[in-house]
Write an enzyme that holds these catalytic residues in place. Structure first.
Site, PDB file in Angstrom:
ATOM      1  N   LYS A 262       5.770  72.871  61.604  1.00 17.88           N
ATOM      2  CA  LYS A 262       6.358  71.795  62.427  1.00 17.88           C
ATOM      3  C   LYS A 262       7.875  71.938  62.436  1.00 17.88           C
ATOM      4  O   LYS A 262       8.537  71.746  63.456  1.00 17.88           O
ATOM      5  CB  LYS A 262       5.931  70.427  61.874  1.00 17.88           C
ATOM      6  CG  LYS A 262       6.305  69.239  62.732  1.00 17.88           C
ATOM      7  CD  LYS A 262       7.702  68.698  62.450  1.00 17.88           C
ATOM      8  CE  LYS A 262       8.006  67.490  63.313  1.00 17.88           C
ATOM      9  NZ  LYS A 262       9.387  67.025  63.162  1.00 17.88           N
ATOM     10  N   ASP A 278       6.876  75.043  79.116  1.00 22.89           N
ATOM     11  CA  ASP A 278       5.710  74.235  78.734  1.00 22.89           C
ATOM     12  C   ASP A 278       5.577  74.240  77.205  1.00 22.89           C
ATOM     13  O   ASP A 278       5.037  75.187  76.632  1.00 22.89           O
ATOM     14  CB  ASP A 278       4.478  74.846  79.422  1.00 22.89           C
ATOM     15  CG  ASP A 278       3.200  74.097  79.131  1.00 22.89           C
ATOM     16  OD1 ASP A 278       3.170  73.299  78.189  1.00 22.89           O
ATOM     17  OD2 ASP A 278       2.209  74.342  79.845  1.00 22.89           O
ATOM     18  N   HIS A 376      20.127  64.463  56.109  1.00 24.81           N
ATOM     19  CA  HIS A 376      19.850  63.383  57.064  1.00 24.81           C
ATOM     20  C   HIS A 376      20.839  62.244  56.865  1.00 24.81           C
ATOM     21  O   HIS A 376      21.374  61.689  57.808  1.00 24.81           O
ATOM     22  CB  HIS A 376      18.434  62.841  56.854  1.00 24.81           C
ATOM     23  CG  HIS A 376      17.394  63.612  57.609  1.00 24.81           C
ATOM     24  ND1 HIS A 376      17.334  63.634  58.972  1.00 24.81           N
ATOM     25  CD2 HIS A 376      16.372  64.385  57.177  1.00 24.81           C
ATOM     26  CE1 HIS A 376      16.321  64.403  59.358  1.00 24.81           C
ATOM     27  NE2 HIS A 376      15.739  64.872  58.292  1.00 24.81           N
TER      28      HIS A 376
HETATM   29  C1  MEV Z   1      11.016  67.530  59.729  1.00 24.76           C
HETATM   30  O1  MEV Z   1      11.071  67.268  61.122  1.00 24.76           O
HETATM   31  C2  MEV Z   1      10.718  68.981  59.456  1.00 24.76           C
HETATM   32  C3  MEV Z   1      10.531  69.349  57.989  1.00 24.76           C
HETATM   33  O2  MEV Z   1       9.517  68.531  57.409  1.00 24.76           O
HETATM   34  C4  MEV Z   1      10.115  70.799  57.940  1.00 24.76           C
HETATM   35  C5  MEV Z   1       9.700  71.284  56.573  1.00 24.76           C
HETATM   36  O3  MEV Z   1       9.238  70.479  55.742  1.00 24.76           O
HETATM   37  O4  MEV Z   1       9.779  72.513  56.362  1.00 24.76           O
HETATM   38  C6  MEV Z   1      11.772  69.099  57.197  1.00 24.76           C
END
Ligand code: MEV
Length: 421
Positions: A262, A278, A376
């Site tokens: 992700k 896409d 963050h």
């Molecule tokens: C958050 O959008 C993406 C992460 O969770 C990816 C990861 O854990 O490697 C920080």
């Protein structure tokens, strides 16, 4: 900016005003006044109304620029459309570290997409499969008659493969049409060809074609990227080992691999969206490819080289286009392509791979060291500082103080702005 002066390497880009950032991108990419104005404009209603049905308006996302990217020796500023904070900063930071060892190197296969035609009720599946294969030239000819332009560009249907699959409904034959789609994503070209071939396959085999559609597992259209991340810059051997420990969980455990991948898609999707491609197709292809050996795993690989530096690699399917669809219609997608200065869909795909690797490296590096929240929080603090009226160097000063006090609040930021000015 001359070709020699052209660099994507810039520090403190986030401290510039939006106007100054646009000026930098304008100089870098040689944008004209009209193109520059597009940054502040929304997609016009008439174009939106042609793109989908029942249009009411448009939906905006922030468009940022990742800096510091050097890929195969060429400088790139990478447009990223995303709603998630920290993503653009993290990619830029990873690219800065990768530059110490020359940046990213990439490669890709030819842009070959697969179209599937599902054949049912063939009286004899083995004979039907043979019949399809022995008529390969005729079938490829019919496919290519559907898209003369693609053929003239050097693309077109190149091959046929036949698979016999067991199913709860009995045996079925799936014919794969392999099409070189050149600079297109390819769905339209491939689907048109498959639909045109269906009656001929039915005639040749005595069976019934049911599905005829492109496969999003574009595993003949792969991109690869590689980068070396300097051991000393990362904090030494222990940090590299910590990184590899974290990464290993993504190799062995689908619960972690899903999150790890992700993070890769945080980068990939943002460029896919910025270029009008896409993102669902890319997501589907990537996750299916990650499970190709029967167990879902990491799309990236990491190891130490002989110097102890960290090497990162990524390989995944990449069905992207630079012509057709939204990539040719959406003004901001066209602008993104201008900023990238790309000449082919393959070049775009390789940039996407480099960005995915950068994004993943940044996430795993943060997770292996300070954790993800610190970044963050400091970004959040900078946003709050800006909201409180800080500009230039004051942004960092106020943000640092907010983090130090562990009180990232607008009222406190306003007090600090007043105090420091
Ligand atoms: C958050 O959008 C993406 C992460 O969770 C990816 C990861 O854990 O490697 C920080």
């Amino acid at each position: 900016m001359t070709q020699q002066e052209k660099t994507s390497q810039v520090s403190g880009f986030y401290k510039l005003s939006i106007k100054k950032r646009i000026e930098f991108v304008k100089q870098f990419a040689g944008l004209n006044q009209e193109e520059t104005k597009l940054f502040a404009s929304a997609l016009d209603e008439a174009t939106a109304d042609r793109m989908i049905e029942n249009v009411l308006g448009t939906f905006e996302l922030p468009l940022g620029i990742a800096v510091n990217f050097k890929i195969n020796g060429k400088e790139y500023l990478i447009p990223m459309a995303t709603e998630e904070s920290s993503v653009v900063a993290a990619a830029s930071n990873a690219a800065k570290i990768a530059r110490l060892h020359g940046g990213f190197t990439t490669e890709s296969t030819e842009p070959l997409m697969i179209g599937q035609m599902q054949l049912l009720n063939a009286p004899d599946v083995v004979q039907a499969a043979e019949e399809i294969l022995s008529n390969k030239d005729k079938l490829l000819g019919l496919a290519n008659a559907q898209d003369k332009i693609l053929v003239n560009l050097g693309g077109g249907a190149k091959d046929l493969e036949v698979r016999i699959l067991d199913s709860p409904l009995g045996k079925m034959i799936v014919t794969h049409l392999i099409v070189d789609v050149r600079d297109a994503m390819g769905a339209n070209a491939v689907n048109t060809m498959c639909e045109a071939l269906a009656p001929l396959i039915e005639e040749l085999t005595g069976g019934k074609i049911r599905l005829k559609i492109l496969s999003n597992l574009a595993d003949k259209r792969l991109v690869r990227a590689r980068a070396v991340f300097d051991k000393e810059k990362l904090g030494g051997d222990k940090v590299v080992d910590a990184f590899l420990q974290s990464y290993t969980l993504a190799v062995i455990d689908p619960y972690r691999a899903a999150t790890h991948n992700k993070g890769i898609m945080n980068g990939i999707d943002s460029l896919i969206i910025a270029t009008g491609n896409d993102f669902r197709a890319i997501e589907a292809g990537a996750h299916c490819y990650a499970a190709r050996d029967g167990c879902y795993t990491s799309l990236t690989k990491y190891y130490k080289d002989k110097n102890g530096d960290l090497v990162g690699e990524i390989e995944l399917p990449m069905a992207v286009g630079i012509v057709g669809g939204a990539s040719s219609m959406h003004p901001k997608a066209k602008l993104s392509k201008r900023i990238l200065g790309i000449k082919s869909a393959q070049e775009l795909g390789e940039i996407v791979a480099a960005l995915g690797l950068a994004q993943n490296f940044a996430a795993v590096y943060a997770l292996s060291t300070v954790g993800i929240q610190k970044g963050h929080m400091s970004l959040h603090a900078k946003n709050i500082a800006v909201m409180a009226g800080a500009t230039g160097n004051l942004i960092d000063k106020v943000a640092d103080q907010l983090v130090k006090e562990n009180k990232i609040k607008l009222d406190r930021a306003k007090e600090l702005v007043a105090q420091f000015t």
